[in-house]
Every structure is written in C-alpha cells, then in structure tokens.
Design an enzyme around this catalytic site. Sequence first.
Site, PDB file in Angstrom:
ATOM      1  N   GLY A  49       0.689  -1.248  -0.012  1.00 16.63           N
ATOM      2  CA  GLY A  49       0.099  -0.067  -0.031  1.00 16.63           C
ATOM      3  C   GLY A  49       0.875   1.230   0.007  1.00 16.63           C
ATOM      4  O   GLY A  49       0.471   2.054   0.493  1.00 16.63           O
ATOM      5  N   HIS A  93      -0.025   0.191 -13.134  1.00 18.20           N
ATOM      6  CA  HIS A  93       0.828  -0.926 -13.715  1.00 18.20           C
ATOM      7  C   HIS A  93       2.418  -0.428 -13.847  1.00 18.20           C
ATOM      8  O   HIS A  93       2.510   0.335 -14.420  1.00 18.20           O
ATOM      9  CB  HIS A  93       0.395  -1.600 -15.024  1.00 18.20           C
ATOM     10  CG  HIS A  93       1.007  -2.915 -15.464  1.00 18.20           C
ATOM     11  ND1 HIS A  93       0.720  -4.006 -14.903  1.00 18.20           N
ATOM     12  CD2 HIS A  93       2.033  -2.975 -16.170  1.00 18.20           C
ATOM     13  CE1 HIS A  93       1.574  -4.993 -15.464  1.00 18.20           C
ATOM     14  NE2 HIS A  93       2.268  -4.237 -16.416  1.00 18.20           N
ATOM     15  N   ASP A 148     -12.061  -5.237 -19.663  1.00 18.93           N
ATOM     16  CA  ASP A 148     -12.100  -6.703 -19.255  1.00 18.93           C
ATOM     17  C   ASP A 148     -11.058  -7.142 -19.634  1.00 18.93           C
ATOM     18  O   ASP A 148     -10.852  -8.575 -19.595  1.00 18.93           O
ATOM     19  CB  ASP A 148     -13.551  -7.112 -19.719  1.00 18.93           C
ATOM     20  CG  ASP A 148     -13.611  -7.026 -21.286  1.00 18.93           C
ATOM     21  OD1 ASP A 148     -12.756  -6.563 -22.022  1.00 18.93           O
ATOM     22  OD2 ASP A 148     -14.689  -7.367 -21.889  1.00 18.93           O
TER      23      ASP A 148
HETATM   24  C1  GRF Z   1       3.039  -1.310  -7.698  1.00 12.98           C
HETATM   25  O1  GRF Z   1       4.310  -1.526  -8.231  1.00 12.98           O
HETATM   26  C2  GRF Z   1       1.956  -1.077  -8.706  1.00 12.98           C
HETATM   27  O2  GRF Z   1       2.382  -0.648  -9.745  1.00 12.98           O
HETATM   28  C3  GRF Z   1       1.436  -2.784  -8.888  1.00 12.98           C
HETATM   29  O3  GRF Z   1       1.751  -3.180  -7.421  1.00 12.98           O
HETATM   30  C4  GRF Z   1       2.678  -2.520  -6.871  1.00 12.98           C
HETATM   31  C5  GRF Z   1       1.927  -1.891  -5.396  1.00 12.98           C
HETATM   32  O4  GRF Z   1       2.825  -1.443  -4.490  1.00 12.98           O
HETATM   33  N1  GRF Z   1       0.297  -2.770  -9.341  1.00 12.98           N
HETATM   34  P1  GRF Z   1       2.231  -0.966  -3.197  1.00 12.98           P
HETATM   35  O5  GRF Z   1       1.399  -1.943  -2.471  1.00 12.98           O
HETATM   36  O6  GRF Z   1       1.449   0.285  -3.705  1.00 12.98           O
HETATM   37  O7  GRF Z   1       3.133  -0.410  -2.386  1.00 12.98           O
END
Ligand code: GRF
Length: 206
Positions: free
Chosen positions: A11, A103, A136
């Site tokens: 998070g 992502h 989707d």
């Molecule tokens: C991040 O690298 C995000 O791009 C990917 O998952 C990771 C989450 O990291 N989807 P965090 O839980 O926000 O530290």
Amino acid sequence: MNVVVFISGTGSNLAAIIKKQHQFGYKVCLVVSNNKKAKGLEFARNNNIPVFTFDWDKNDKHLTIVQDQINKHNCHLIVLAGFMKILPAEFVQSYKHNIINIHPSLLPKYPGLHTHQRVIDNKDKQHGATVHYVNDKLDAGTIISQVVIKVEKSADAKSLSKQLLFSEHSLLPFTMGLIVENRVEWHGDLLCFDQKTLTNPIIINE
Ligand code: GRF
C-alpha cells in the site's frame, strides 16, 4: 471527488494517494482489500478512512457487498493500487470509465507479472509505470499517463522496482488530479486531455 482505493499488499501507493489528497482535490472515502493482513490498511486506519476487507470469491458474492460499500460511501472513482486480483467483466462494466489501475511497466509492453525482471532480461534502457482505465482485458485498457525512468547498468529487478515505486507515488496522485479537474475525461468512448483526443500517454516528469 470521492474515491475508493483497492489494495492487496504494502500500500505504498495508497499512502501517497492519501498524503496528496488535499493537493490534488480528491477524497479517499474507502479502502477495500481482498487481504485482511494487507500492510497498507494501516495507512487508511491511521487516517480514519473506512476499510472494508473481503474474501476473494470466484462466484462474485462478495463483490456485491463491495458494491454496496462503494455506493454507501458515494465513490465516483475506483483506483486499483496494487490490487492483485482480476475483477470480473460485469463489475468492470458496471463502473465503465470509472476504474483506473497503476501498472509497473510502459504498457503495452509487459502486461501481467514480473515486469522488472522482464526489463532486465531484455536489457531495456528505459522502464516506467502506466496509469490506465480498466477494461475486461488484463492491463489493456486505455492508457492515460506514464512515468519513464532510466535503467542503470547496475540495476536488478529489486532495485528497479524500488526506483520505479518512488516515481509511481508521483504518477498516480497527479493523474487522479487530472481526472478530478476534468482535464482527463471521456467524451463518449474517446478519452480526451484538455478537450483533445488523447492519442499518446501523458508523460509525467519528476
Ligand atoms: C506497484 O508497483 C503497482 O504498480 C503494482 O503493484 C505495486 C503495488 O505496490 N500494481 P504498493 O502496494 O502500492 O506498495
């Protein structure tokens, strides 16, 4: 704009979103997680933001309860920030144009997992993160914005992930701000930026 953030783990993006909510004009009204032990839930609790956790269930039973929570908190935007489950098509369809995801790659390159290792294996000189609307198909919705970083010769997947995460913490809140200000908005099925069709990702520099 009231937003709900979905997380599954650490998070750190959630923490950045919460920290910057006044700066970018949105309000985190709810945090949802499929993982009761997600470390990121602490940030929400420490900021008195309601948290809702549920067991992931393929028959979607729990997603109906999640939807009730989203309605109860009057959330207009769903932000997937490290949410590691694939939402069913019907759920995505019912929030069409209102779900975004971050992502860790320069999409359309490297959808799916292990993006940092794939960058290293392919000896890419650049890496980055993308914020896109969710449709989707996995990591395939309309791209809004990206941050680009240089891959140092000494980098490995771990260092690259750490380096990129730092940039993600700028990219995601900034992009949410663009949506709040209606600088990024849908005109029918066309995504526009400052009233013009968005043909290339908005590149955010540090
Ligand atoms: C991040 O690298 C995000 O791009 C990917 O998952 C990771 C989450 O990291 N989807 P965090 O839980 O926000 O530290």
